[in-house]
Design a protein around this motif. Structure first.
Motif, PDB file in Angstrom:
ATOM      1  N   SER A 273      83.450 -43.260-123.316  1.00 21.32           N
ATOM      2  CA  SER A 273      83.627 -44.113-124.483  1.00 21.32           C
ATOM      3  C   SER A 273      84.747 -45.117-124.230  1.00 21.32           C
ATOM      4  N   SER A 274      84.810 -46.145-125.066  1.00 22.27           N
ATOM      5  CA  SER A 274      85.863 -47.149-124.917  1.00 22.27           C
ATOM      6  C   SER A 274      87.242 -46.534-125.123  1.00 22.27           C
ATOM      7  N   ALA A 275      87.346 -45.550-126.022  1.00 24.12           N
ATOM      8  CA  ALA A 275      88.633 -44.886-126.254  1.00 24.12           C
ATOM      9  C   ALA A 275      89.052 -44.079-125.041  1.00 24.12           C
ATOM     10  N   GLN A 276      88.103 -43.422-124.408  1.00 19.62           N
ATOM     11  CA  GLN A 276      88.412 -42.657-123.205  1.00 19.62           C
ATOM     12  C   GLN A 276      88.849 -43.581-122.071  1.00 19.62           C
ATOM     13  N   ILE A 277      88.109 -44.662-121.869  1.00 22.47           N
ATOM     14  CA  ILE A 277      88.450 -45.612-120.811  1.00 22.47           C
ATOM     15  C   ILE A 277      89.834 -46.202-121.040  1.00 22.47           C
ATOM     16  N   ALA A 278      90.143 -46.527-122.290  1.00 20.26           N
ATOM     17  CA  ALA A 278      91.456 -47.097-122.601  1.00 20.26           C
ATOM     18  C   ALA A 278      92.568 -46.131-122.223  1.00 20.26           C
ATOM     19  N   GLN A 279      92.365 -44.845-122.488  1.00 15.00           N
ATOM     20  CA  GLN A 279      93.399 -43.862-122.171  1.00 15.00           C
ATOM     21  C   GLN A 279      93.429 -43.555-120.678  1.00 15.00           C
ATOM     22  N   GLN A 280      92.296 -43.615-120.018  1.00 13.83           N
ATOM     23  CA  GLN A 280      92.235 -43.325-118.591  1.00 13.83           C
ATOM     24  C   GLN A 280      92.757 -44.474-117.723  1.00 13.83           C
ATOM     25  N   THR A 281      92.966 -45.620-118.335  1.00 14.02           N
ATOM     26  CA  THR A 281      93.449 -46.786-117.592  1.00 14.02           C
ATOM     27  C   THR A 281      94.949 -46.923-117.762  1.00 14.02           C
ATOM     28  N   PRO A 282      95.734 -46.769-116.704  1.00 13.47           N
ATOM     29  CA  PRO A 282      97.191 -46.887-116.823  1.00 13.47           C
ATOM     30  C   PRO A 282      97.609 -48.286-117.273  1.00 13.47           C
ATOM     31  N   VAL A 283      98.676 -48.334-118.023  1.00 11.06           N
ATOM     32  CA  VAL A 283      99.300 -49.612-118.391  1.00 11.06           C
ATOM     33  C   VAL A 283     100.277 -49.958-117.276  1.00 11.06           C
ATOM     34  N   MET A 284     100.098 -51.126-116.662  1.00  7.21           N
ATOM     35  CA  MET A 284     100.874 -51.476-115.479  1.00  7.21           C
ATOM     36  C   MET A 284     101.641 -52.774-115.667  1.00  7.21           C
ATOM     37  N   SER A 285     102.804 -52.847-115.047  1.00  5.65           N
ATOM     38  CA  SER A 285     103.587 -54.082-115.006  1.00  5.65           C
ATOM     39  C   SER A 285     104.299 -54.148-113.667  1.00  5.65           C
ATOM     40  N   GLY A 286     104.583 -55.359-113.222  1.00  4.08           N
ATOM     41  CA  GLY A 286     105.263 -55.529-111.948  1.00  4.08           C
ATOM     42  C   GLY A 286     104.616 -56.608-111.122  1.00  4.08           C
ATOM     43  N   SER A 287     104.794 -56.530-109.817  1.00  4.66           N
ATOM     44  CA  SER A 287     104.253 -57.537-108.910  1.00  4.66           C
ATOM     45  C   SER A 287     104.004 -56.917-107.548  1.00  4.66           C
ATOM     46  N   VAL A 288     103.280 -57.650-106.719  1.00  2.00           N
ATOM     47  CA  VAL A 288     103.009 -57.185-105.367  1.00  2.00           C
ATOM     48  C   VAL A 288     104.305 -57.029-104.588  1.00  2.00           C
ATOM     49  N   ALA A 289     105.198 -57.972-104.742  1.00  2.00           N
ATOM     50  CA  ALA A 289     106.450 -57.951-103.985  1.00  2.00           C
ATOM     51  C   ALA A 289     107.394 -56.856-104.459  1.00  2.00           C
ATOM     52  N   ALA A 290     107.517 -56.687-105.766  1.00  2.00           N
ATOM     53  CA  ALA A 290     108.487 -55.741-106.323  1.00  2.00           C
ATOM     54  C   ALA A 290     107.904 -54.359-106.576  1.00  2.00           C
ATOM     55  N   GLY A 291     106.598 -54.255-106.520  1.00  2.00           N
ATOM     56  CA  GLY A 291     105.960 -52.990-106.855  1.00  2.00           C
ATOM     57  C   GLY A 291     105.621 -52.927-108.338  1.00  2.00           C
ATOM     58  N   TYR A 292     104.956 -51.864-108.725  1.00  2.01           N
ATOM     59  CA  TYR A 292     104.483 -51.716-110.104  1.00  2.01           C
ATOM     60  C   TYR A 292     104.992 -50.421-110.733  1.00  2.01           C
ATOM     61  N   THR A 293     105.144 -50.476-112.036  1.00  2.00           N
ATOM     62  CA  THR A 293     105.319 -49.256-112.822  1.00  2.00           C
ATOM     63  C   THR A 293     104.046 -49.075-113.640  1.00  2.00           C
ATOM     64  N   ALA A 294     103.632 -47.845-113.814  1.00  2.00           N
ATOM     65  CA  ALA A 294     102.406 -47.532-114.535  1.00  2.00           C
ATOM     66  C   ALA A 294     102.623 -46.316-115.415  1.00  2.00           C
ATOM     67  N   THR A 295     102.012 -46.339-116.581  1.00  2.00           N
ATOM     68  CA  THR A 295     102.098 -45.194-117.492  1.00  2.00           C
ATOM     69  C   THR A 295     100.693 -44.872-118.004  1.00  2.00           C
ATOM     70  N   ALA A 296     100.453 -43.603-118.214  1.00  2.00           N
ATOM     71  CA  ALA A 296      99.169 -43.172-118.762  1.00  2.00           C
ATOM     72  C   ALA A 296      99.361 -41.868-119.525  1.00  2.00           C
ATOM     73  N   VAL A 297      98.590 -41.710-120.580  1.00  2.00           N
ATOM     74  CA  VAL A 297      98.563 -40.499-121.390  1.00  2.00           C
ATOM     75  C   VAL A 297      97.374 -39.652-120.968  1.00  2.00           C
ATOM     76  N   ILE A 298      97.602 -38.362-120.853  1.00  4.28           N
ATOM     77  CA  ILE A 298      96.511 -37.418-120.576  1.00  4.28           C
ATOM     78  C   ILE A 298      96.420 -36.469-121.773  1.00  4.28           C
ATOM     79  N   GLY A 299      95.291 -36.431-122.415  1.00  4.19           N
ATOM     80  CA  GLY A 299      95.125 -35.583-123.591  1.00  4.19           C
ATOM     81  C   GLY A 299      94.254 -34.371-123.305  1.00  4.19           C
ATOM     82  N   ILE A 300      94.724 -33.203-123.723  1.00  2.02           N
ATOM     83  CA  ILE A 300      93.905 -32.002-123.650  1.00  2.02           C
ATOM     84  C   ILE A 300      93.886 -31.357-125.028  1.00  2.02           C
ATOM     85  N   ALA A 301      92.891 -30.534-125.296  1.00  2.00           N
ATOM     86  CA  ALA A 301      92.767 -29.835-126.573  1.00  2.00           C
ATOM     87  C   ALA A 301      93.026 -28.364-126.337  1.00  2.00           C
ATOM     88  N   ARG A 302      94.168 -27.874-126.766  1.00  5.01           N
ATOM     89  CA  ARG A 302      94.505 -26.478-126.539  1.00  5.01           C
ATOM     90  C   ARG A 302      93.841 -25.583-127.573  1.00  5.01           C
TER      91      ARG A 302
END
Length: 302
Positions: A273-302
């Motif tokens: 689903s679009s919601a799953q894809i949005a969460q599975q896609t890390p949010v990234m910032s940075g550049s090729v020269a400086a490198g990137y930082t990336a964040t992502a949420v992983i959800g599980i149902a306990r």
């Protein structure tokens, strides 16, 4: 005017009938009197709980509370949201997990049982004699593990194993049997977070660029092998893929391979689903020269 006939001297049969009717009326009057009295007593009792079971007319039957139908409250699906997170879908661990579930050239690889598998920087090989470091654009990836059934509360003390291909689209321990880089385990902190330093993965033919991961409820379960709570993948952002592949050295084959795939046609991400894809896609910032930082949420149902 028609004469009314007197109701007497009509014979024994008539008298017996009249006496029977009179007796019936008296019994009815007696019953109504008893019922009225009982009603008055009940009214004076004020509707106490004892009145439901008292009296000689029989035991009162309680009215059952209606039971909602099975469809009144739908059971949330695997993608049901809670707060701002969703349950990550289960995906294949692919042919190169090195988690003890498959073999390569007749050998079963299981890095999870290695003493030094817990590490933050996964760019270098750590098994055998090789200490080679995978080349590529640096990515510092922070994963946040949350419980979808508890309003996205962070989950501390869980272990997450990640692995992915190098910039040439090759996997250590399989395509490169002497190398063990781009694999490692981290344990989530009190914020449910774990951080890895790695490289931007290449794109090989037939698959959208991705990072594999497995979630374990504890480090002990992770290092025991084959106890994953969730096996899934992260999809690299399209814009970052284009920037890295076209702007960094060593990713030339990824430019051609990326042109032949899409998220919607990918055999792993294509049915999410679009919601799953949005969460599975890390949010990234940075550049090729400086490198990137990336964040992502992983959800599980306990």
């Amino acid at each position: 005017m028609m004469d009314h006939q007197d109701a007497h001297d009509l014979g024994l049969a008539h008298d017996l009938k009249a006496m029977t009717q009179l007796a019936s009326r008296r019994r009815a009057l007696g019953w109504f009197a008893g019922a009225s009295g009982a009603a008055m007593l009940a009214a004076c009792d004020g509707g106490s709980g004892d009145s439901a079971t008292s009296g000689s007319a029989g035991t009162a039957t309680a009215t059952p509370t209606p039971t909602p139908s099975a469809t009144a409250t739908p059971t949330p699906s695997a993608t049901a949201t809670s707060g701002s997170c969703v349950v990550d879908p289960t995906e294949t661990n692919g042919p190169y997990p090195a988690d003890g579930t498959n073999t390569s050239s007749g050998v079963t690889s299981n890095v999870l049982t290695a003493a030094n598998v817990v590490r933050s920087d996964i760019r270098s090989s750590f098994l055998g004699s090789s200490t080679a470091t995978a080349a590529g654009v640096e990515v510092v990836l922070t994963l946040t593990l949350v419980d979808v059934n508890a309003a996205c509360a962070p989950l501390a003390g869980y272990a997450i194993y990640i692995w992915h291909c190098d910039r040439d689209g090759k996997y250590s321990l399989y395509d490169l049997p002497a190398e063990s880089y781009l694999r490692g385990v981290g344990v989530t902190d009190s914020n449910g977070q774990v951080r890895f330093t790695t490289i931007f993965p290449g794109c090989y033919a037939g698959r959208w660029p991705h990072i594999h991961f497995e979630v374990f409820s504890s480090l002990a379960n992770a290092t025991g092998g084959r106890y994953a709570t969730l096996v899934s993948q992260l999809a690299m952002p399209s814009a970052a893929c284009s920037t890295v592949y076209n702007g960094a050295s060593g990713y030339s084959t990824s430019v051609r391979n990326l042109a032949g795939v899409s998220l919607s046609s990918d055999n792993v991400f294509g049915d999410n689903s679009s919601a799953q894809i949005a969460q599975q896609t890390p949010v990234m910032s940075g550049s090729v020269a400086a490198g990137y930082t990336a964040t992502a949420v992983i959800g599980i149902a306990r």
